[in-house]
Design an enzyme around this catalytic site. Structure first.
Site, PDB file in Angstrom:
ATOM      1  NE  ARG A  18      -4.945 -12.591  -0.545  1.00 55.83           N
ATOM      2  CZ  ARG A  18      -4.287 -13.220  -1.496  1.00 55.83           C
ATOM      3  NH1 ARG A  18      -4.914 -13.988  -2.381  1.00 55.83           N
ATOM      4  NH2 ARG A  18      -2.984 -13.107  -1.611  1.00 55.83           N
ATOM      5  CE1 TYR A  74      -7.809 -14.423   9.977  1.00 52.91           C
ATOM      6  CE2 TYR A  74      -6.859 -13.534   7.977  1.00 52.91           C
ATOM      7  CZ  TYR A  74      -6.796 -13.749   9.324  1.00 52.91           C
ATOM      8  OH  TYR A  74      -5.728 -13.286  10.047  1.00 52.91           O
ATOM      9  N   GLY A 114      -9.274 -11.150   3.211  1.00 49.88           N
ATOM     10  CA  GLY A 114      -9.495 -10.966   1.782  1.00 49.88           C
ATOM     11  C   GLY A 114     -10.640 -11.813   1.233  1.00 49.88           C
ATOM     12  CE  LYS A 172      -5.410  -7.898  -0.945  1.00 46.66           C
ATOM     13  NZ  LYS A 172      -4.296  -7.061  -1.415  1.00 46.66           N
ATOM     14  CG  HIS A 180      -1.442  -5.924  -4.705  1.00 50.43           C
ATOM     15  ND1 HIS A 180      -0.799  -7.134  -4.567  1.00 50.43           N
ATOM     16  CD2 HIS A 180      -1.848  -5.585  -3.459  1.00 50.43           C
ATOM     17  CE1 HIS A 180      -0.821  -7.513  -3.302  1.00 50.43           C
ATOM     18  NE2 HIS A 180      -1.446  -6.583  -2.610  1.00 50.43           N
ATOM     19  CB  SER A 203       1.581 -10.813   0.295  1.00 51.59           C
ATOM     20  OG  SER A 203       0.476 -10.679  -0.557  1.00 51.59           O
ATOM     21  CB  ALA A 204       5.554 -11.495   2.775  1.00 51.66           C
ATOM     22  CB  CYS A 205       7.725  -7.424  -0.634  1.00 51.12           C
ATOM     23  SG  CYS A 205       8.125  -8.967  -1.445  1.00 51.12           S
ATOM     24  N   GLY A 206       6.918  -5.864   2.493  1.00 51.13           N
ATOM     25  CA  GLY A 206       7.042  -4.622   3.257  1.00 51.13           C
ATOM     26  C   GLY A 206       6.332  -3.415   2.652  1.00 51.13           C
ATOM     27  CB  THR A 236       2.210  -1.974   5.731  1.00 56.80           C
ATOM     28  OG1 THR A 236       1.202  -2.730   5.059  1.00 56.80           O
ATOM     29  CG2 THR A 236       1.560  -1.088   6.771  1.00 56.80           C
ATOM     30  CG  ASP A 292      -3.213  -4.098  -0.047  1.00 57.37           C
ATOM     31  OD1 ASP A 292      -2.149  -4.667  -0.351  1.00 57.37           O
ATOM     32  OD2 ASP A 292      -4.310  -4.674  -0.062  1.00 57.37           O
ATOM     33  CG  ASN A 341      -2.368 -13.919   7.141  1.00 55.50           C
ATOM     34  OD1 ASN A 341      -1.798 -12.874   6.797  1.00 55.50           O
ATOM     35  ND2 ASN A 341      -3.545 -14.270   6.645  1.00 55.50           N
ATOM     36  NE  ARG A 400      -3.197 -10.195   7.217  1.00 54.94           N
ATOM     37  CZ  ARG A 400      -2.639  -9.768   6.105  1.00 54.94           C
ATOM     38  NH1 ARG A 400      -2.607  -8.490   5.815  1.00 54.94           N
ATOM     39  NH2 ARG A 400      -2.081 -10.605   5.267  1.00 54.94           N
ATOM     40  NE  ARG A 438      10.313 -11.123   1.420  1.00 53.11           N
ATOM     41  CZ  ARG A 438      10.989 -10.782   2.512  1.00 53.11           C
ATOM     42  NH1 ARG A 438      12.247 -11.151   2.655  1.00 53.11           N
ATOM     43  NH2 ARG A 438      10.414 -10.092   3.483  1.00 53.11           N
ATOM     44  N   GLY A 447      14.131   2.382   6.980  1.00 54.57           N
ATOM     45  CA  GLY A 447      14.266   3.823   6.763  1.00 54.57           C
ATOM     46  C   GLY A 447      15.330   4.177   5.735  1.00 54.57           C
ATOM     47  CG  ASN A 449      14.164   0.539   1.804  1.00 54.33           C
ATOM     48  OD1 ASN A 449      15.307   0.103   1.652  1.00 54.33           O
ATOM     49  ND2 ASN A 449      13.159  -0.225   2.202  1.00 54.33           N
TER      50      ASN A 449
HETATM   51  O1  O2Y Z   1      -5.026 -13.218   4.473  1.00 57.17           O
HETATM   52  C1  O2Y Z   1      -5.820 -12.347   4.133  1.00 57.17           C
HETATM   53  O2  O2Y Z   1      -7.000 -12.582   3.926  1.00 57.17           O
HETATM   54  C2  O2Y Z   1      -5.365 -10.996   3.950  1.00 57.17           C
HETATM   55  S1  O2Y Z   1      -4.681 -10.745   2.399  1.00 57.17           S
HETATM   56  C3  O2Y Z   1      -4.116  -9.108   2.369  1.00 57.17           C
HETATM   57  C4  O2Y Z   1      -4.522  -8.222   3.326  1.00 57.17           C
HETATM   58  C5  O2Y Z   1      -4.085  -6.922   3.288  1.00 57.17           C
HETATM   59  C6  O2Y Z   1      -3.279  -6.547   2.269  1.00 57.17           C
HETATM   60  N1  O2Y Z   1      -2.888  -7.408   1.321  1.00 57.17           N
HETATM   61  C7  O2Y Z   1      -3.252  -8.682   1.356  1.00 57.17           C
HETATM   62  C8  O2Y Z   1      -2.720  -9.553   0.252  1.00 57.17           C
HETATM   63  O3  O2Y Z   1      -2.834 -10.762   0.272  1.00 57.17           O
HETATM   64  O4  O2Y Z   1      -2.136  -8.996  -0.687  1.00 57.17           O
HETATM   65 MN    MN Z   2      -2.155  -6.842  -0.594  1.00 56.99          MN
END
Ligand code: O2Y
Ligand code: MN
Length: 606
Positions: A69, A210, A212, A219, A239, A261-264, A266, A286, A376, A378, A409, A506, A508
């Site tokens: 994004r 790409y 988002g 988004k 979100h 994003s990147a905090c787990g 999924t 998401d 990144n 996917r 985090r 797990g 958590n």
């Molecule tokens: O990099 C991208 O375009 C994907 S962004 C994304 C995709 C799935 C779930 N969340 C996000 C995010 O940036 O929050």
């Molecule tokens: Mn997201």
């Protein structure tokens, strides 16, 4: 009631502008999806993966300049800049349209324009919204098929819903007569625009193919445009993941989680509990749309129908359910490819192969300094392939929300979990959440907290202050007893040696169990200056691979650090301008008073 000639007229108008060679209306069938993929393989834009290892799956590789994004090219073009607020890029809508129209002029030459009718949310839900995306990217059309309810049925539903959100997308790479296409057409960064016109519920995206930026249902519609609709229609677009948790007695609750994003997200949505008898199932990973029914309670739907998950770091160890979801019929983007045509990324199970094709389609061996897969990278897959999909995932009436988690985090200060004292206090927690800036983030602010209210900073389609006020207003429509409690969780506390103190994944489920039991009124908690914290014996520690003293530390409130935290939140609120609701300053003041009172008491004891 929408008239189809209105839709046709818009499609024709955009086609006249973009000048595609052909217009193709997607019907959403499996046959069509397979045909589109075959066409992309023929055009050398996709490679089919080994049918014995990854049946029905394909890999795509983006241009190295188009990998994520682009927040600095994302605009909220409201008429009044103050409506976009201090956290969005703003441009005057007329000016932006003029610039973008000149880019769209002839931008689809030599290409097919796909007309994609799609639905965000279950058929028949009061909250579901229809979008129509026009795109010149076959890759985008295939991804939309996996990520949304797409096709003919949606056009039929348009008769009932009566309106749609139009979205125009072009990769910005027109082809001259006889010009050979590139593998991943896109435009340079200065020509990329991800534009939202909130007063018209309109999305225009140009120059990127790409994620988002290009899958407009995600988004752009389900968050940025939806936040504006939600504000005006008194619901919420967030979100958040949605999970279903069931106790050994068979009683279930639904919990939401807002994490950057990147905090787990999924991983949490697909968690495998380590406590016997407990089960977690997935509703969404998401985005959640929430509304209050006449009973004064909040209900949620997942507006999506697929996952666009980060592949890097995903393994049977970190998320076995995601790995099982992507066994077949999956689109992979920017992963590495093994010599036997399977996928690979850093963090996947097993040894590092001696040879790969990396995401730039170059030979890769472990001696190379670069990563084989893009960070990144996917996977796109239909939610129906999730082995722990909850039955309720697309029920139109949504699921009753029992609790909302927020978090980021934070290596220090924030305990493993604390419960809000009230709805407004919970909104305060959400407003101050964020993650500590690490060396992985290019910044000179290492160690400071990057705050990200409700993980929504890049996704609020209007002023952040008005967004927080909307949260308070939603609560005011009901009463405390009926509203879900809000919990701040922090899986990322570190000890003095820089090691994570909580095993996460797990485990958590132990925190989820406490939250479940708090909702039922059966788990105990201590009242502290920052909220309710589990009592020492309230977290199920059977089989937990850590020292009990470490758990005590994880649940401790360090008053000195919290005094600093309050100062930092106050400074942050100032940066957001004068629309931050008074109620949030009240919560901040009350928290400060409680902390000071505690310190005075402590000193008296000394
Ligand atoms: O990099 C991208 O375009 C994907 S962004 C994304 C995709 C799935 C779930 N969340 C996000 C995010 O940036 O929050
Ligand atoms: Mn997201």
């Amino acid at each position: 009631m929408i008239r189809y000639d209105q839709l046709n007229a818009w499609v024709q108008e955009m086609a006249v502008l973009c000048e595609p060679d052909e217009i193709y209306w997607c019907d959403g069938t499996e046959e069509e999806y397979q045909k589109m993929l075959e066409e992309l393989v023929m055009q050398k834009k996709a490679i089919p993966l080994n049918p014995l290892k990854r049946p029905g799956s394909y890999a795509f590789f983006s241009d190295p300049s188009d990998v994520a994004r682009v927040e600095n090219r994302t605009f909220i073009a409201s008429k009044d800049p103050n409506d976009a607020g201090p956290t969005n890029n703003w441009m005057d809508p007329d000016e932006l349209k003029k610039v973008m129209k000149s880019l769209y002029k002839g931008s689809m030459k030599g290409r097919k324009m796909y007309v994609i009718p799609y639905m965000m949310g279950p058929f028949g839900s009061p909250l579901s919204k229809i979008g129509i995306q026009l795109t010149d990217s076959g890759y985008v059309a295939c991804n939309m098929r996996l990520m949304t309810h797409m096709g003919r049925d949606v056009l039929k539903e348009l008769e009932t819903i009566g309106s749609f959100v139009p979205g125009l997308h072009s990769v910005g790479y027109p082809l001259k007569d006889g010009q050979i296409d590139v593998m991943w057409p896109s435009a340079p960064i200065e020509k990329k625009f991800i534009a939202h016109f909130p007063e018209e519920n309109l999305i225009w995206s140009y120059g990127s193919g790409y994620g988002g930026n290009a899958l407009l249902g995600k988004k752009c519609l389900a968050l940025r445009i939806a936040t504006v609709l939600a504000r005006d229609e008194m619901w919420m677009a967030e979100h958040m993941l949605i999970l279903k948790i069931t106790n050994p007695e068979g009683k279930s609750k639904f919990i939401l989680g807002a994490f950057p994003s990147a905090c787990g997200k999924t991983n949490l949505a697909m968690l495998v509990p380590t406590i016997p008898g407990w089960k977690v199932e997935t509703v969404g990973d998401d985005i959640a749309w929430l509304w209050m029914k006449d009973d004064g309670r909040l209900y949620a739907i997942n507006p999506e129908a697929g996952f666009f998950g980060v592949a890097r770091g995903t393994s049977f160890e970190s998320n076995s359910n995601a790995m099982m979801s992507i066994r077949k019929n999956t689109i992979f983007t920017n992963v590495a490819i093994t010599d036997d045509q399977d996928v690979w990324w850093e963090g996947i199970d097993g040894p590092i192969p001696n040879h790969l094709m990396d995401w730039k389609c170059e030979d890769w061996t472990p001696e190379k300094k670069t990563t084989a897969a893009h960070p990144n990278c996917r996977f796109t897959v239909s939610i129906k392939q999730c082995p722990v999909l909850a039955d309720e995932w697309d029920q139109p009436e949504g699921v009753l929300v029992s609790a909302i988690l927020v978090g980021g985090r934070r290596p220090t200060t924030i305990p493993l979990v604390h419960e809000s004292l009230s709805w407004n206090h919970g909104v305060f927690m959400g407003s101050m959440m964020g993650s500590e800036i690490t060396a992985a983030t290019i910044s000179d602010q290492i160690g400071k907290v990057r705050r990200d209210p409700f993980a929504m900073l890049p996704f609020i389609g209007y002023h952040v202050g008005d967004y927080l006020k909307h949260w308070l207003d939603m609560g005011a429509r009901s009463n405390e007893a009926l509203l879900p409690k809000i919990y701040y969780v922090n899986w990322f506390r570190k000890d003095d040696g820089g090691h994570y103190m909580w095993p996460g994944f797990g485990h958590n489920s132990r925190v989820l169990k406490w939250i479940f039991e708090r909702c039922d009124g059966t788990a105990t908690a201590d009242l502290t200056s920052i909220g309710y914290i589990p009592t020492k014996d309230a977290i199920d520690i059977r089989g937990l691979p850590m020292q009990h003293e470490a758990l005590d530390k994880l649940l401790e409130v360090d008053h000195d650090l919290w005094v600093e935290e309050v100062k930092s939140i106050r400074a942050y609120y100032k940066t957001l301008g004068d629309k931050i609701p008074r109620e949030l300053y009240d919560e901040l003041d009350k928290c400060e008073l409680r902390l000071n009172y505690h310190k005075e008491q402590e000193q008296e004891v000394k």
